[in-house]
Write an enzyme that holds these catalytic residues in place. Structure first.
Site, PDB file in Angstrom:
ATOM      1  N   TRP A   2     -23.802  18.696  -1.788  1.00 51.12           N
ATOM      2  CA  TRP A   2     -24.299  17.556  -2.570  1.00 51.12           C
ATOM      3  C   TRP A   2     -24.810  16.509  -1.574  1.00 51.12           C
ATOM      4  O   TRP A   2     -24.086  16.143  -0.636  1.00 51.12           O
ATOM      5  CB  TRP A   2     -23.153  16.990  -3.417  1.00 51.12           C
ATOM      6  N   ASP A   8     -13.508  18.771  -3.381  1.00 53.20           N
ATOM      7  CA  ASP A   8     -14.236  17.892  -4.299  1.00 53.20           C
ATOM      8  C   ASP A   8     -14.329  18.623  -5.641  1.00 53.20           C
ATOM      9  O   ASP A   8     -14.983  19.660  -5.742  1.00 53.20           O
ATOM     10  CB  ASP A   8     -15.641  17.625  -3.716  1.00 53.20           C
ATOM     11  N   ALA A  20     -15.652  17.973  -9.053  1.00 52.22           N
ATOM     12  CA  ALA A  20     -16.433  17.032  -9.866  1.00 52.22           C
ATOM     13  C   ALA A  20     -16.834  17.609 -11.218  1.00 52.22           C
ATOM     14  O   ALA A  20     -17.301  16.874 -12.084  1.00 52.22           O
ATOM     15  CB  ALA A  20     -17.688  16.602  -9.101  1.00 52.22           C
ATOM     16  N   LYS A  58     -18.411  13.920 -15.482  1.00 54.12           N
ATOM     17  CA  LYS A  58     -19.102  14.991 -16.220  1.00 54.12           C
ATOM     18  C   LYS A  58     -18.232  15.533 -17.351  1.00 54.12           C
ATOM     19  O   LYS A  58     -18.703  15.666 -18.472  1.00 54.12           O
ATOM     20  CB  LYS A  58     -19.484  16.139 -15.281  1.00 54.12           C
TER      21      LYS A  58
HETATM   22  C1  LIG Z   1     -20.432  17.549  -5.970  1.00 60.88           C
HETATM   23  C2  LIG Z   1     -20.250  16.182  -6.510  1.00 60.88           C
HETATM   24  N1  LIG Z   1     -19.191  15.463  -6.132  1.00 60.88           N
HETATM   25  C3  LIG Z   1     -18.973  14.229  -6.568  1.00 60.88           C
HETATM   26  C4  LIG Z   1     -19.832  13.637  -7.456  1.00 60.88           C
HETATM   27  C5  LIG Z   1     -19.513  12.213  -7.867  1.00 60.88           C
HETATM   28  O1  LIG Z   1     -19.649  11.884  -9.142  1.00 60.88           O
HETATM   29  P1  LIG Z   1     -19.348  10.408  -9.685  1.00 60.88           P
HETATM   30  O2  LIG Z   1     -19.248   9.490  -8.540  1.00 60.88           O
HETATM   31  O3  LIG Z   1     -20.485  10.112 -10.572  1.00 60.88           O
HETATM   32  O4  LIG Z   1     -18.045  10.551 -10.401  1.00 60.88           O
HETATM   33  C6  LIG Z   1     -20.960  14.325  -7.907  1.00 60.88           C
HETATM   34  C7  LIG Z   1     -21.932  13.714  -8.824  1.00 60.88           C
HETATM   35  O5  LIG Z   1     -23.017  14.119  -9.041  1.00 60.88           O
HETATM   36  C8  LIG Z   1     -21.171  15.637  -7.421  1.00 60.88           C
HETATM   37  O6  LIG Z   1     -22.212  16.357  -7.807  1.00 60.88           O
END
Ligand SMILES: Cc1ncc(COP(=O)(O)O)c(C=O)c1O
Length: 397
Positions: free
Chosen positions: A130, A212, A214, A247
Site C-alpha cells: 500500500w 496490517d 485493514a 472498510k
Molecule cells: C493496506 C491498508 N492499510 C491501512 C489502511 C488504512 O486505512 P484507514 O486509515 O482509512 O483506516 C488502508 C486504507 O486504504 C490500507 O489499504
C-alpha cells in the site's frame, strides 16, 4: 515565510478520482478509489452503524476527552473479534493496545513505537505494498526495505523468493510488515499453508511481525481472513498489529482503528500501552471517539452485531460475485491468466498486468478508470458493466 514552499505533486489516486469525476460519459466505470461500493456505486452507511448511532445519540452524556489510549472497551472487543475470545494472549492480558485515528493512525503509532524499541532495525515491506505504508513508517524515522512478493507475470505470490530474500537480507530484530488479508494493491494473499511456514520462519530468525489488518471480513470470511494473524500470534513471541474499521464497518471518515502489541507478559503489555499513550499524546493528543463508540456498541449488542455480520457478508459476497463474473468474462484467449488470478485473489483489489499506457487507453477509449499501476477496485464495477469492462481490458492488453 511561505514563499519558498512549493506545491506537492498530487497523489495518483486523487488524479484518477478528479479525472473520473470530470468525465461526463454515462458509461464510465470507476475502479480507482479504494472504498467499497454497492451495486449503485454508492458507499452507504451500514444499517447497524445507523442504529448504533441512534442509540448512541440518546445515551451519550459527555464529549469530554477519551484519553490518550482511547476507548479500551473498543480495543478489547476488536481484539476478541480478530484473535478469537479464546486467545491465550488476551486471556493472560499480554496485549497492550490503543485506539487510533484509523488504520493509518495505527500504522504510524506502531512505527513510532518501533523507533523507540528498535531504532536501528529495518522494516521490510512487500513489493508492492500500500503506497501510504512507506511515508507512514519511514517518516517516523524507520529505515525501510522491500522483499519480493507479487509476480506480475504469474499474478501470484512469489513465496519462495520472499523467504529466500528475507533469509539473506533481514537481520535478527528486523521487522516484517505483512498484510493480514486482502493484500492492497494486489489481492494476492498468503495461503494458510504459507502462513504456517512463514510464522516459524520469522520466529526462528528473530524477525518481528508487524501485521496490517485493514480488510478483515471482506476477503473469504472473518475466520479465514484472520488465519495468518492468529498463526503468527501463536508462534511468534512478540507481534505488532494495526487494524482498521474503515472498510468492514464502512466508517471511513470516522477514523477508527487500533494498534496492539502482543507481548510475553502482562507487565510488558502495560508498558507498551503507556508508550502508545505517550506517543499518541505528542502526535494528536487523543483519538476521536465516535467511530470506536459505535463499533463497541455494535459488537456488544446481540441484534446489532447480527445485522453487522450480515451486512459484512453481503459486502464480501458482492465482491466475490464480481470476481467470479469478471473472471468468467476474461476467460477467453489471452485473458486466461487474469481470469484465474482474479478468481483466486481476495478482497476488493487486484493488480492486472497493465502498463500506465494501457490504463490511459482504458480511460480515454473505454471510460474505465483505474490506477496507473494496474490496480483495480472490483467493488467499483457491477454485474451489468462487467462484460464491457472485460472487453475493454482485453482490447488494450
Ligand atoms: C493496506 C491498508 N492499510 C491501512 C489502511 C488504512 O486505512 P484507514 O486509515 O482509512 O483506516 C488502508 C486504507 O486504504 C490500507 O489499504
Amino acid at each position: 515565510m511561505f514563499e519558498s514552499v512549493a506545491p506537492r505533486p498530487n497523489d495518483p489516486i486523487m488524479v484518477v478520482m478528479e479525472k473520473c469525476k470530470a468525465d461526463t460519459r454515462p458509461e464510465k466505470i470507476d475502479l480507482g478509489v479504494g472504498v467499497y461500493k454497492d451495486s449503485s456505486g454508492i458507499t452507504t452507511i451500514l444499517k447497524s452503524v445507523k442504529l448504533a448511532e441512534e442509540m448512541w445519540n440518546r445515551e451519550e452524556t459527555t464529549k469530554t476527552y477519551v484519553g490518550t489510549v482511547g476507548n479500551q472497551d473498543f480495543c478489547k472487543d476488536m481484539l476478541e473479534l480478530m484473535l478469537g475470545a479464546d486467545s491465550q494472549a488476551l486471556k493472560e492480558g499480554r496485549i497492550g493496545a490503543a485506539q487510533t485515528a484509523g488504520g493509518s493512525g495505527a500504522l504510524r503509532l506502531g512505527a513510532e513505537l518501533l523507533k523507540v524499541a528498535a531504532p536501528n532495525a529495518t522494516v521490510w515491506a512487500s513489493t508492492p505494498t500500500w503506497a501510504n505504508h512507506i511515508p507512514l513508517i519511514s517518516d517516523a524515522g524507520m529505515r525501510m526495505g522491500s522483499y519480493p512478493y507479487y509476480n506480475r507475470e504469474t499474478l501470484g505470490v512469489d513465496f519462495e523468493d520472499m523467504l529466500t530474500y528475507l533469509d539473506g537480507h533481514a537481520k535478527r530484530g528486523d521487522i516484517i510488515l505483512l498484510h493480514g488479508c486482502c493484500h492492497n494493491p494486489t489481492g494476492a494473499d498468503l495461503s494458510p499453508e504459507q502462513w504456517d511456514r512463514l510464522a516459524p520462519f520469522m520466529e526462528e530468525r528473530g524477525l518481528f511481525p508487524f501485521i496490517d489488518l485493514a480488510y478483515f471480513g471482506l476477503g473469504r470470511g472473518m475466520k479465514e481472513d484472520t488465519y495468518g494473524l492468529r498463526k503468527v500470534v501463536q508462534t511468534c513471541p512478540e507481534v505488532l498489529l494495526a487494524a482498521s474499521c474503515s472498510k468492514n464497518f464502512a466508517l471511513y471518515r470516522e477514523r477508527t482503528g487500533l494498534i496492539a502489541a502482543i507481548t510475553q507478559s502482562s507487565e510488558k503489555a502495560k508498558v507498551l500501552k503507556s508508550q502508545f499513550g505517550a506517543i499518541q499524546r505528542k502526535l494528536i493528543s487523543m483519538p476521536p471517539d465516535h467511530g470506536a463508540a459505535l463499533v463497541t456498541r455494535i459488537l456488544r449488542d446481540e441484534s446489532l452485531r447480527k445485522i453487522w455480520v450480515e451486512e459484512l457478508a453481503e459486502m464480501r459476497e458482492r465482491v466475490l460475485g464480481l470476481r467470479q463474473l469478471l473472471s468468467e468474462a476474461l476467460n477467453v484467449q489471452g485473458g486466461e491468466a487474469m481470469a484465474a488470478a482474479i478468481k483466486n485473489q481476495n478482497g476488493m483489489f487486484s493488480t492486472l498486468p497493465l502498463s500506465p499506457e494501457h490504463t490511459e487507453r482504458l480511460r480515454d477509449e473505454h471510460a474505465v478508470y483505474l490506477m496507473p499501476s494496474g490496480r483495480i477496485n472490483i467493488a467499483g464495477a457491477n454485474a451489468s458493466n462487467i462484460p464491457r469492462l472485460a472487453e475493454a481490458i482485453l482490447a488494450v492488453h
